[in-house]
Enzyme design. Structure first.
Site, PDB file in Angstrom:
ATOM      1  N   HIS A   1     -37.481   9.713  31.501  1.00  0.00           N
ATOM      2  CA  HIS A   1     -38.512   9.219  30.584  1.00  0.00           C
ATOM      3  C   HIS A   1     -39.887   9.592  31.112  1.00  0.00           C
ATOM      4  CE1 HIS A   1     -35.022   6.494  30.601  1.00  0.00           C
ATOM      5  NE2 HIS A   1     -35.124   6.611  29.289  1.00  0.00           N
TER       6      HIS A   1
ATOM      7  N   HIS B   1     -33.244  12.105  24.349  1.00  0.00           N
ATOM      8  CA  HIS B   1     -32.439  12.764  25.384  1.00  0.00           C
ATOM      9  C   HIS B   1     -31.393  13.690  24.767  1.00  0.00           C
ATOM     10  CE1 HIS B   1     -34.293   9.909  28.044  1.00  0.00           C
ATOM     11  NE2 HIS B   1     -33.677   8.869  27.496  1.00  0.00           N
TER      12      HIS B   1
END
Lengths: 327, 327
Positions: free
Chosen positions: B215, B56
């Site tokens: 995700h 991320h």
């Protein structure tokens, strides 16, 4: 074509408007002809104007602000800006000491800035950036291409202009920074120009384009995809050869992503490249890692080295406040 | 799998090392257990520790520095950090006033931070972020997910901690920022987790995943790809409903890219979203546009709104010096 877009016709104009909305404290927008400029103008200093095809964001519009560019003229995607954009931008930001135009070495950009320069009734001169060591001549230009080293030139010359260097000194400094800067990149995927609607080039899942240009133009050769360690070695070798750096020399390392490569990979490349440069006896003094000179959503990256001396180091460190570079 | 990588086993560690090399003035690296922390420690202030799965970036390691996080613990890709990372990081940065742990609401993260919290013999408490309005429960967590609003919580609470707020005040402020923040995203492509080596989900060339998680987990529904105008409308509607903002209210707008979306598209989304919010009678007072909370190389974007009052605005504006956020 998987993009956030309404129409290819509006993209460049609306995107520039979105940038200026997000940075209204720093930037202003001239809608027609299109250019982005500093909201708080310089006084009694050399003004820096750059520009080029869109699709390389944040270059150049993201580097307008204190200590860097005074105006940037975005052309259509991968298309040079028109002379009227450049003329209007130069007229808007000229601040009594002339205008230096920073131009990446592509045929279209050179032509537009030359015409603009001929039209402008003010002291102005052009600084050509050609840091890409991949190929001597490309499909888009005679001579070496201007790529990610451009922002290093813009940063250092911008700092000098802000400090009061005159037009001759700014150009001479920029020429020196360019001569001490070398870049080379590799593409893992193509990009898609919105107006074209299809990939600029085909590439297999196991391949990479070594020495790719920032418009997806061919580089040195097509190779099998390699581990990151080998890619870094492949890119650094021609840079070190080009700059002929003696052991102990200080350098700035810029790891640039082409738009579709995430930071986790760019920082990995940085670790490998930094270690290799240290192993080669060089002192890596400064770093810039991120997607700065992009090719739309292309997955790929380039490495840029600038040989530093005390003057260039202090110009790099000078304060800068732009949307995409600030310290 | 087209990535700059040597082996999935080294990626997280080497990438964190590359980040710290590039920002050695701000950051230090603890190699085992892995965490990134401020080189210049705070004194007599609440320390902020965050972390979560890698992939991320720049979240969370890119927000360590003055005015934001004191340490960040990167897990393996899309995998929670282990309790020993969190414990070691908290012990390193605790500065006499306790530790606030900022945790995105995922089952794995919550469990790791809870275990760490139980192990730590110091004053510490957890602040849960759950700004994603897309789904009430997901494949990875009971309750709403924590996504791009996390950095807004970290920025504002980081500013308060830097100014001397105590642990109770920091947690209470963070709870308020979280309650005033809502996010929703859309994916145009999947991402590929290095360890898996194949796309997380399949998606057709004409499709997008509305309400996707960071995700790649499913969102609300699969839709046909739409023009940017319609995508912005689709994302803003549930945000405005969730926050119930009265006309005239001030907001912060964060346009976040998922890693593979270039700035030219994010700024286009910003122009459209800003205009729509203004048309709805809201005052957009601050903006953040860029790839901040990413899903590896996923093409996609999210919109985040935070309802502002004078206190939150001044905390947002407070100076910050981190690799990826500085002013």
């Amino acid at each position: 074509m998987k993009k956030f877009i309404n129409s290819p016709d509006d993209l460049v104009q609306d995107s520039a408007a979105g940038l200026v909305m997000a940075h209204a404290d720093l930037l202003a927008l001239n809608e027609a002809p299109l250019f982005v400029y500093r909201r708080t103008p310089k006084q009694g200093r050399v003004a820096l104007v750059s520009g080029g095809g869109s699709g390389h964001e944040p270059l150049h519009t993201g580097y307008v602000g204190h200590g860097m560019l005074d105006a940037a003229c975005p052309g259509q995607v991968f298309t040079a800006p028109t002379p009227d954009q450049i003329v209007a931008a130069a007229q808007r930001v000229e601040a009594g000491q002339g205008v230096l135009m920073v131009v990446k070495n592509y045929a279209g950009d050179c032509a537009s800035f030359q015409v603009a320069s001929d039209m402008l009734e003010m002291e102005c001169t052009t600084l050509l950036v050609n840091d890409d060591v991949a190929v001597e001549h490309s499909t888009r230009t005679p001579g070496r291409r201007g790529v990610a080293g451009t922002l290093i030139v813009e940063k250092m010359v911008g700092a000098a202009a802000e400090a009061g260097a005159n037009l001759y000194e700014c150009k001479s400094l920029g020429t020196r920074v360019n001569a001490n800067t070398a870049s080379m990149g590799v593409a893992l995927t193509s990009c898609t120009v919105p107006e074209a609607g299809a990939a600029t080039f085909d590439i297999e899942a196991c391949e990479m384009e070594v020495g790719v240009g920032i418009h997806g133009e061919p580089g040195r050769h097509r190779s099998r995809l390699m581990p990151a360690d080998d890619i870094v070695a492949l890119l650094l070798e021609p840079l070190l050869k080009d700059l002929s750096l003696a052991a102990g020399r200080s350098v700035l390392l810029h790891v640039n992503g082409f738009g579709g490569t995430p930071l986790i990979e760019l920082h990995l490349l940085n670790r490998i490249a930094t270690q290799r440069l240290r192993d080669a006896g060089l002192q890596v003094k400064r770093w810039l890692v991120g997607n700065h000179t992009t090719s739309l959503e292309m997955a790929g990256a380039s490495l840029t080295l600038t040989a530093l001396d005390d003057e260039l180091l202090s110009l790099w460190d000078a304060p800068v406040t732009t949307p995409s570079l600030r310290w």
